[in-house]
Scaffold this active site. Structure first.
Site, PDB file in Angstrom:
ATOM      1  CB  THR A 118      45.801  32.780 100.201  1.00 21.82           C
ATOM      2  OG1 THR A 118      46.891  32.278 100.965  1.00 21.82           O
ATOM      3  CG2 THR A 118      44.648  31.795 100.258  1.00 21.82           C
TER       4      THR A 118
ATOM      5  CE1 TYR B 290      43.010  33.850 102.690  1.00 25.49           C
ATOM      6  CE2 TYR B 290      43.335  34.885 104.825  1.00 25.49           C
ATOM      7  CZ  TYR B 290      43.043  33.768 104.055  1.00 25.49           C
ATOM      8  OH  TYR B 290      42.781  32.577 104.672  1.00 25.49           O
TER       9      TYR B 290
ATOM     10  CE1 TYR C 166      38.314  29.979 111.679  1.00 26.53           C
ATOM     11  CE2 TYR C 166      40.365  29.694 112.902  1.00 26.53           C
ATOM     12  CZ  TYR C 166      39.656  30.257 111.851  1.00 26.53           C
ATOM     13  OH  TYR C 166      40.311  31.061 110.959  1.00 26.53           O
TER      14      TYR C 166
ATOM     15  CD  GLN D 209      47.590  34.084 103.926  1.00 25.72           C
ATOM     16  OE1 GLN D 209      47.549  34.214 105.154  1.00 25.72           O
ATOM     17  NE2 GLN D 209      46.598  34.470 103.141  1.00 25.72           N
TER      18      GLN D 209
ATOM     19  CB  SER E 266      47.929  33.636 108.702  1.00 29.77           C
ATOM     20  OG  SER E 266      46.696  34.237 108.419  1.00 29.77           O
TER      21      SER E 266
ATOM     22  CE  LYS F 224      47.676  27.796 101.832  1.00 30.51           C
ATOM     23  NZ  LYS F 224      46.305  28.092 102.221  1.00 30.51           N
TER      24      LYS F 224
ATOM     25  CG  HIS G  63      41.679  27.674 102.367  1.00 25.14           C
ATOM     26  ND1 HIS G  63      42.196  28.793 101.759  1.00 25.14           N
ATOM     27  CD2 HIS G  63      41.594  27.985 103.679  1.00 25.14           C
ATOM     28  CE1 HIS G  63      42.386  29.738 102.667  1.00 25.14           C
ATOM     29  NE2 HIS G  63      42.046  29.267 103.851  1.00 25.14           N
TER      30      HIS G  63
ATOM     31  NE  ARG H  91      36.137  27.854 106.530  1.00 23.05           N
ATOM     32  CZ  ARG H  91      37.054  28.800 106.678  1.00 23.05           C
ATOM     33  NH1 ARG H  91      37.301  29.283 107.888  1.00 23.05           N
ATOM     34  NH2 ARG H  91      37.722  29.245 105.649  1.00 23.05           N
TER      35      ARG H  91
ATOM     36  NE  ARG I 228      39.937  26.501 107.639  1.00 22.42           N
ATOM     37  CZ  ARG I 228      39.548  26.349 108.894  1.00 22.42           C
ATOM     38  NH1 ARG I 228      39.350  25.133 109.373  1.00 22.42           N
ATOM     39  NH2 ARG I 228      39.346  27.392 109.677  1.00 22.42           N
TER      40      ARG I 228
HETATM   41  C1  LIG Z   1      42.320  26.953 111.363  1.00 21.75           C
HETATM   42  C2  LIG Z   1      42.831  27.219 109.984  1.00 21.75           C
HETATM   43  C3  LIG Z   1      43.128  28.517 109.617  1.00 21.75           C
HETATM   44  C4  LIG Z   1      43.635  28.779 108.350  1.00 21.75           C
HETATM   45  N1  LIG Z   1      43.988  30.070 108.018  1.00 21.75           N
HETATM   46  C5  LIG Z   1      44.542  30.317 106.807  1.00 21.75           C
HETATM   47  C6  LIG Z   1      45.009  31.615 106.485  1.00 21.75           C
HETATM   48  O1  LIG Z   1      44.939  32.543 107.282  1.00 21.75           O
HETATM   49  N2  LIG Z   1      45.535  31.799 105.244  1.00 21.75           N
HETATM   50  C7  LIG Z   1      45.646  30.782 104.322  1.00 21.75           C
HETATM   51  O2  LIG Z   1      46.138  30.999 103.218  1.00 21.75           O
HETATM   52  N3  LIG Z   1      45.235  29.547 104.627  1.00 21.75           N
HETATM   53  C8  LIG Z   1      44.701  29.290 105.836  1.00 21.75           C
HETATM   54  N4  LIG Z   1      44.317  28.022 106.159  1.00 21.75           N
HETATM   55  C9  LIG Z   1      44.554  26.917 105.194  1.00 21.75           C
HETATM   56  C10 LIG Z   1      45.944  26.308 105.413  1.00 21.75           C
HETATM   57  O3  LIG Z   1      46.961  27.182 105.022  1.00 21.75           O
HETATM   58  C11 LIG Z   1      46.113  25.018 104.605  1.00 21.75           C
HETATM   59  O4  LIG Z   1      45.814  25.276 103.259  1.00 21.75           O
HETATM   60  C12 LIG Z   1      45.206  23.890 105.105  1.00 21.75           C
HETATM   61  O5  LIG Z   1      45.179  23.851 106.514  1.00 21.75           O
HETATM   62  C13 LIG Z   1      45.737  22.553 104.582  1.00 21.75           C
HETATM   63  O6  LIG Z   1      44.881  21.499 104.905  1.00 21.75           O
HETATM   64  P1  LIG Z   1      45.115  20.519 106.144  1.00 21.75           P
HETATM   65  O7  LIG Z   1      44.799  21.316 107.352  1.00 21.75           O
HETATM   66  O8  LIG Z   1      44.144  19.421 105.888  1.00 21.75           O
HETATM   67  O9  LIG Z   1      46.535  20.069 106.114  1.00 21.75           O
HETATM   68  C14 LIG Z   1      43.808  27.730 107.424  1.00 21.75           C
HETATM   69  C15 LIG Z   1      43.510  26.421 107.803  1.00 21.75           C
HETATM   70  C16 LIG Z   1      43.020  26.152 109.071  1.00 21.75           C
HETATM   71  C17 LIG Z   1      42.727  24.735 109.449  1.00 21.75           C
END
Ligand SMILES: Cc1cc2nc3c(=O)[nH]c(=O)nc-3n(C[C@H](O)[C@H](O)[C@H](O)COP(=O)(O)O)c2cc1C
Length: 384
Positions: free
Chosen positions: A155, A129, A24, A127, A106, A251, A275, A164, A278
């Site tokens: 975000t 959504y 995940y 943060q 988050s 974001k 993101h 995913r 993702r």
């Molecule tokens: C496991 C996971 C959960 C995430 N959950 C959120 C979230 O709840 N809200 C959000 O804005 N971004 C979320 N993100 C995105 C991160 O804020 C960030 O944009 C991203 O991890 C950056 O890329 P990097 O992991 O390659 O550094 C998540 C990323 C991961 C890996």
């Protein structure tokens, strides 16, 4: 082989976590091209070595809105941190606060706002959504305000979730997911004891508080899937702009035109982000998107960036490309999963050391001196 602290922490997190949680964190959308390019494009940015420039006085301190950061780094919002380490959001927030940098909670954290905010001695960021349930959004904003949050990270790159596929393979979702997760927990006893048992409750704190009953993992996936709002537009954000008194950061910006819209909207900052690869696979890496965005809006608002930042050298590269401050995502999660607050502290110390070395050897005495002049244009690289 040691390549970077986050490579080591990633390997350790893989051993420690049940696979559904590791994948995940580690996975991205579709075939994960963008996720890989985030790292590859950034690491291919060549720094320009400079020597004999008396670099004995060097500062990483950064001013962002009305906050002083010990270095130009913050922790990105990451859902479910409380599944990766015992009360994981509290541990990560404490490590960030001790280092003098912001932690972003988050929307879909395990620990609610009311648990994390009082556990640290600096205001955290929150943060949000964009969700169909505007009642939840208003409630979350009010609670964040009451808890002393000043900076809101909004975000916008998730009007609908990207697929995913790893999650279906690993047991995070898909057929007999609950049974598969239970079996995986049983074969990872250290995690099962420390986090699975001692880290309870595992519901989504912010959502449970709003709904008045626990919201578990199954419930969360369903609630979120039904709650993403593809109808969202800049107009829908206006009430939040009016309601929120502190800095508001948008974001998920990856295009210069959207960055200009964010300026027109009155945002205080943007996060250049996909993101972490993702959401939409195939979009530009943040590193590649950054120069054009910086050319469009630098100075009109604060430019933050994430996606692919793993080392202190990457921090310097991203700032040289145009960012004012960066967010760490997976880099800190792997450390949190491996060593809790101590792991995150160690990672942040290493990032700081790496930044210092990069600054000494590129001749930048302060963050404001980190500019595109520090980079060597190369064919095929982000700045060619
Ligand atoms: C496991 C996971 C959960 C995430 N959950 C959120 C979230 O709840 N809200 C959000 O804005 N971004 C979320 N993100 C995105 C991160 O804020 C960030 O944009 C991203 O991890 C950056 O890329 P990097 O992991 O390659 O550094 C998540 C990323 C991961 C890996």
């Amino acid at each position: 082989m040691i390549i970077s602290a986050s490579t080591d922490y990633r390997a350790a997190a893989k051993r420690k976590l049940p696979p559904f949680l590791f994948h995940y964190i580690d996975g991205g959308a579709y075939a994960e091209y963008t996720m890989r390019r985030n790292v590859d494009d950034l690491s291919s940015v060549a720094l320009r070595q400079r020597v004999l420039r008396n670099m004995s006085e060097l500062t990483l301190e950064t001013q962002l809105f009305d906050e002083t950061l010990s270095m130009p780094v913050a922790l990105a919002p990451v859902g479910l941190c409380g599944m990766f380490a015992r009360r994981g959001e509290v541990q990560a927030a404490q490590a960030a606060a001790a280092k003098g940098i912001p932690f972003t909670l988050s929307t879909v954290s395990v620990c609610p706002i009311e648990e994390v905010a009082p556990a640290i001695n600096r205001p955290m960021w929150f943060q949000l959504y964009v969700l169909k349930d505007r009642g939840f959004m208003k409630n979350a904003l009010e609670r964040a305000k009451a808890a002393g949050v000043k900076t809101l990270v909004f975000t916008v790159d998730m009007p609908t979730p990207g697929a995913r596929y790893r999650d279906a393979h690993s047991g995070m979702s898909g057929e007999r997911a609950a049974l598969r997760r239970m079996l995986q927990a049983m074969t990872h006893p250290a995690w099962a004891w420390d986090v699975g048992l001692m880290g309870k409750p595992h519901d989504l704190g912010n959502i449970s508080t709003y709904r008045g009953h626990p919201t578990g993992l199954e419930d969360y996936i369903g609630w979120l899937a039904n709650n993403f709002d593809p109808s969202i537009s800049w107009k829908d954000l206006e009430w939040i702009r009016d309601f929120w008194e502190g800095p508001m950061i948008i974001k998920g910006i990856l295009d210069p035109d959207d960055a200009r819209d964010a300026v027109r909207f009155g945002a205080d900052g943007i996060v250049v982000s996909n993101h972490g690869g993702r959401q939409l696979d195939g979009v530009l890496s943040s590193a590649r998107a950054m120069p054009e965005i910086a050319d469009a809006v630098k100075g009109d608002l604060k430019i933050l960036a994430d996606s692919g930042i793993r080392t202190g050298l990457d921090v310097v590269r991203m700032i040289a490309l145009g960012a004012d401050t960066v967010l760490l995502g997976r880099a800190f999660i792997y450390a949190l999963a491996t060593g809790g607050a101590a792991g995150v502290t160690n990672l942040l110390n290493l990032i700081e050391k790496e930044m210092r070395v990069a600054m000494v050897l590129t001749g930048a005495k302060s963050v404001s001196e980190i500019s595109r002049d520090l980079l060597v244009p190369q064919a095929g690289s982000v700045i060619g």
